[in-house]
Design an enzyme around this catalytic site. Structure first.
Site, PDB file in Angstrom:
ATOM      1  N   LYS A  54     -18.865  49.024 -17.963  1.00 42.81           N
ATOM      2  CA  LYS A  54     -19.196  50.412 -17.047  1.00 42.81           C
ATOM      3  C   LYS A  54     -19.096  51.753 -17.819  1.00 42.81           C
ATOM      4  O   LYS A  54     -19.584  52.838 -17.337  1.00 42.81           O
ATOM      5  CB  LYS A  54     -17.530  50.403 -16.207  1.00 42.81           C
ATOM      6  CG  LYS A  54     -17.789  49.789 -14.952  1.00 42.81           C
ATOM      7  CD  LYS A  54     -16.649  48.959 -14.543  1.00 42.81           C
ATOM      8  CE  LYS A  54     -16.875  47.681 -13.989  1.00 42.81           C
ATOM      9  NZ  LYS A  54     -17.495  46.702 -14.784  1.00 42.81           N
TER      10      LYS A  54
ATOM     11  N   GLU B 153     -11.948  59.034 -15.190  1.00 43.29           N
ATOM     12  CA  GLU B 153     -12.495  59.830 -14.260  1.00 43.29           C
ATOM     13  C   GLU B 153     -11.823  60.728 -13.568  1.00 43.29           C
ATOM     14  O   GLU B 153     -10.516  60.212 -13.365  1.00 43.29           O
ATOM     15  CB  GLU B 153     -13.334  58.799 -13.279  1.00 43.29           C
ATOM     16  CG  GLU B 153     -14.623  58.454 -13.634  1.00 43.29           C
ATOM     17  CD  GLU B 153     -15.317  57.574 -12.709  1.00 43.29           C
ATOM     18  OE1 GLU B 153     -16.538  56.967 -12.881  1.00 43.29           O
ATOM     19  OE2 GLU B 153     -14.545  57.027 -11.714  1.00 43.29           O
TER      20      GLU B 153
ATOM     21  N   HIS C  64      -8.602  45.080  -3.474  1.00 42.41           N
ATOM     22  CA  HIS C  64      -9.912  44.996  -4.048  1.00 42.41           C
ATOM     23  C   HIS C  64     -10.632  43.359  -3.635  1.00 42.41           C
ATOM     24  O   HIS C  64     -11.384  43.291  -3.977  1.00 42.41           O
ATOM     25  CB  HIS C  64      -9.702  44.901  -5.725  1.00 42.41           C
ATOM     26  CG  HIS C  64      -9.229  46.167  -6.143  1.00 42.41           C
ATOM     27  ND1 HIS C  64      -9.687  47.494  -5.955  1.00 42.41           N
ATOM     28  CD2 HIS C  64      -8.081  46.313  -6.924  1.00 42.41           C
ATOM     29  CE1 HIS C  64      -8.839  48.352  -6.470  1.00 42.41           C
ATOM     30  NE2 HIS C  64      -7.885  47.783  -6.865  1.00 42.41           N
TER      31      HIS C  64
ATOM     32  N   ARG D 172     -25.783  40.695  -9.155  1.00 43.92           N
ATOM     33  CA  ARG D 172     -25.661  39.444  -8.706  1.00 43.92           C
ATOM     34  C   ARG D 172     -26.224  39.587  -7.250  1.00 43.92           C
ATOM     35  O   ARG D 172     -25.870  40.858  -6.922  1.00 43.92           O
ATOM     36  CB  ARG D 172     -24.348  38.649  -8.926  1.00 43.92           C
ATOM     37  CG  ARG D 172     -23.290  39.697  -8.187  1.00 43.92           C
ATOM     38  CD  ARG D 172     -22.003  38.877  -8.248  1.00 43.92           C
ATOM     39  NE  ARG D 172     -21.137  39.774  -7.257  1.00 43.92           N
ATOM     40  CZ  ARG D 172     -20.388  40.779  -7.673  1.00 43.92           C
ATOM     41  NH1 ARG D 172     -20.667  41.165  -9.170  1.00 43.92           N
ATOM     42  NH2 ARG D 172     -19.628  41.431  -6.850  1.00 43.92           N
TER      43      ARG D 172
HETATM   44  C1  MV4 Z   1     -12.390  55.114  -8.019  1.00 39.91           C
HETATM   45  C2  MV4 Z   1     -11.424  55.424  -7.118  1.00 39.91           C
HETATM   46  C3  MV4 Z   1     -11.109  56.495  -7.124  1.00 39.91           C
HETATM   47  N1  MV4 Z   1     -11.510  57.596  -7.870  1.00 39.91           N
HETATM   48  N2  MV4 Z   1     -12.741  56.052  -8.810  1.00 39.91           N
HETATM   49  C4  MV4 Z   1     -12.172  50.193  -6.844  1.00 39.91           C
HETATM   50  C5  MV4 Z   1     -13.280  49.297  -7.155  1.00 39.91           C
HETATM   51  C6  MV4 Z   1     -13.977  49.833  -8.384  1.00 39.91           C
HETATM   52  N3  MV4 Z   1     -15.659  49.678  -8.053  1.00 39.91           N
HETATM   53  C7  MV4 Z   1     -13.938  51.426  -8.343  1.00 39.91           C
HETATM   54  N4  MV4 Z   1     -12.607  51.612  -7.546  1.00 39.91           N
HETATM   55  C8  MV4 Z   1     -12.068  52.574  -7.334  1.00 39.91           C
HETATM   56  N5  MV4 Z   1     -12.807  53.843  -8.131  1.00 39.91           N
HETATM   57  C9  MV4 Z   1     -12.325  57.121  -8.839  1.00 39.91           C
HETATM   58  N6  MV4 Z   1     -12.908  57.832  -9.747  1.00 39.91           N
HETATM   59  C10 MV4 Z   1     -10.856  54.355  -6.171  1.00 39.91           C
HETATM   60  C11 MV4 Z   1     -11.437  53.134  -6.089  1.00 39.91           C
HETATM   61  C12 MV4 Z   1     -10.883  52.336  -5.292  1.00 39.91           C
HETATM   62  C13 MV4 Z   1     -11.585  51.641  -4.296  1.00 39.91           C
HETATM   63  C14 MV4 Z   1     -12.710  51.768  -4.343  1.00 39.91           C
HETATM   64  C15 MV4 Z   1     -13.644  50.921  -3.458  1.00 39.91           C
HETATM   65  C16 MV4 Z   1     -12.979  50.250  -2.734  1.00 39.91           C
HETATM   66  C17 MV4 Z   1     -11.642  49.917  -2.757  1.00 39.91           C
HETATM   67  C18 MV4 Z   1     -10.941  50.636  -3.516  1.00 39.91           C
HETATM   68  C19 MV4 Z   1      -9.480  50.458  -3.554  1.00 39.91           C
HETATM   69  C20 MV4 Z   1      -8.517  51.293  -4.208  1.00 39.91           C
HETATM   70  C21 MV4 Z   1      -9.301  52.216  -5.384  1.00 39.91           C
END
Ligand code: MV4
Length: 446
Positions: free
Chosen positions: A115, A199, A234, A291
């Protein structure tokens, strides 16, 4: 390419076998001893048992998979999702043995899978990003410096993490060091790599992802977005395309950002670029999945493009089968993941399926793997089918989903069908007033 070995199980193995057969390709299934009676092993032209039930001794065991490729004489391998699909070493060994890996180059799996590296690539490509650290955070001083720049709340993520595992939200300075050390040790234990980055935290985002397709001839296309905001721990539960909150202009903006990222590295194959979309309609890069994804189906339904066949053809060196300029998003599609689990507690519920009936009729598709008499094993993930509906608009799509959920019958085990029925009846979901924390405020119990 004549014979494809499918290095996976369950519905995606079945999905890939179907695509291969439509392309006139022979198929080889691999299965564990726990999957002897599985549909993918029956549908393939040949099947090979590669080891005992636990995936670490079968589907994840590289030497066992490579041996099956050699024994069967397969000249290509499709990794599906999960298991070895984002293992750069697997793709590298395939290249060494002149077996076509149906996916991106090992270098791209490796770089985009980290990442911090992916963030650096996205930054260079001019993809919007949340403010944060530029690289790995190693010391207390570095973490405090970033905190001073971006403020609280912020989120600590593992470079090697994925699907949200090992993330820590920090709301105040006093918690920073403890959370940072926790994140590092969890990252090391979980992924073998302690590297973390920071972040700005976005509180109630929607999860929007762009489907990318690129061939070896320098052609790139995006196939619009999927909205995957309905998740629990998730695990996505419902996905749809298009997103109810993305208009044509925003779709083009996010899509072009994703294409710039793909072009920046010369990416080839299917890929997904994940973004957060905040309440102000700003979008921010999250990560790239290298993928085919579980939810690729909703994109297929609204574009009419068979993504798995496209992915196979691209690996054979063919050009995109469509003109990127003529891609149109038509109608609305939704996918409900049907899991063998208790609808209230979400506890896995494997066992013997005594009766099984799939819904049908207009606008209904089931990507499944279960039949009457089949025993859902306890060793693997609990998804037994994907129920996908399509309509001219979101309302028709949802009406079909509710009708199809009511028609579907899975006896002998528990499934989350009642959960989906309740969700589809929820006014906030119907208005799509959802975000990634939505399910925390949604209960089966009331
Ligand atoms: C975040 C976020 C809030 N702020 N990044 C979770 C999966 C990963 N791909 C990134 N994720 C998140 N990153 C920042 N800067 C909140 C999440 C997140 C989330 C994102 C997408 C779908 C579900 C989620 C559930 C909890 C947190």
């Amino acid at each position: 390419m004549k014979k494809v070995l499918i290095a996976n199980r369950g519905e995606i193995a079945v999905r890939i076998i179907r695509a291969c057969h439509e392309l006139g390709l022979k198929t080889v299934a691999i299965h564990s001893t726990a999957d002897r009676d599985s549909l993918h092993a029956k549908l393939a032209d040949e099947s090979i048992c590669i080891g005992p039930g636990p995936s670490i001794k079968s589907y994840l065991r590289l030497p066992a998979v490579m041996s099956a490729i050699e024994i069967s004489g397969a000249d290509a391998v499709h990794p599906g999702y999960g298991f070895l699909s984002e293992n750069a070493e697997f793709a590298r060994i395939c290249r060494e043995y002149k077996v076509t890996f149906i996916g991106p180059a090992p270098e791209h799996i490796h770089s985009l899978g980290n990442k911090i590296e992916a963030r650096a690539i996205a930054l260079k490509a001019g993809v919007p990003m949340l403010p944060g650290s530029r690289g790995v955070i190693r010391t207390e001083d570095e973490a405090l410096q970033v905190a001073a720049e971006i403020g609280y709340p912020m989120i600590i993520k593992a470079a090697a993490g994925g699907g949200g595992r090992g993330m820590k939200v920090v709301t105040k300075r006093e918690d920073l060091m403890r959370q940072f050390q926790l994140a590092q040790s969890e990252a090391l234990a979980g992924f073998g790599n302690p590297d973390c980055f920071i972040e700005r935290y976005c509180a109630r985002p929607r999860h929007i992802e762009i489907q990318l397709v690129a061939d070896m001839h320098g052609n790139y296309a995006h196939l619009g977005e999927r909205d995957c905001s309905i998740q629990r721990r998730h695990q996505k539960l419902v996905e749809e395309a298009p997103s109810p909150v993305v208009d044509k202009a925003l779709r083009e903006k996010i899509g072009q950002a994703a294409i710039r990222l793909a072009k920046a590295v010369g990416y080839v194959s299917l890929g997904t670029c994940e973004f957060l979309l905040d309440e102000d309609g700003q979008f921010y890069f999250m990560e790239v999945n290298t993928r085919v994804q579980v939810e690729h189906t909703v994109t297929e339904e609204v574009t009419g493009i068979d993504l798995v066949k496209e992915q196979i053809r691209i690996a054979m060196g063919e050009k995109l089968s469509f003109d990127p300029a003529t891609v149109e998003i038509r109608g609305h599609a939704m996918e409900c993941r049907i899991n063998a689990e208790d609808p209230v507690s979400f506890a896995p519920w494997p066992g013997r399926v005594t009766a099984y009936h799939e819904p049908g009729g207009p606008g209904v598709r089931v990507d499944g793997m279960v039949y009457a008499g089949y025993t859902v094993p306890s060793l693997y993930d609990s998804m037994i089918a994907k129920l996908i509906t399509k309509g001219r608009d979101r309302d028709e799509c949802m009406a079909r989903m509710r009708r199809a959920l009511a028609e579907m019958k899975v006896d002998g085990i528990r499934t989350n069908i009642p959960f989906h029925e309740k969700l589809l009846a929820d006014e906030r979901f119907r208005r799509s007033e959802v975000h990634t924390k939505f399910l925390e405020t949604f209960s089966m119990k009331d």
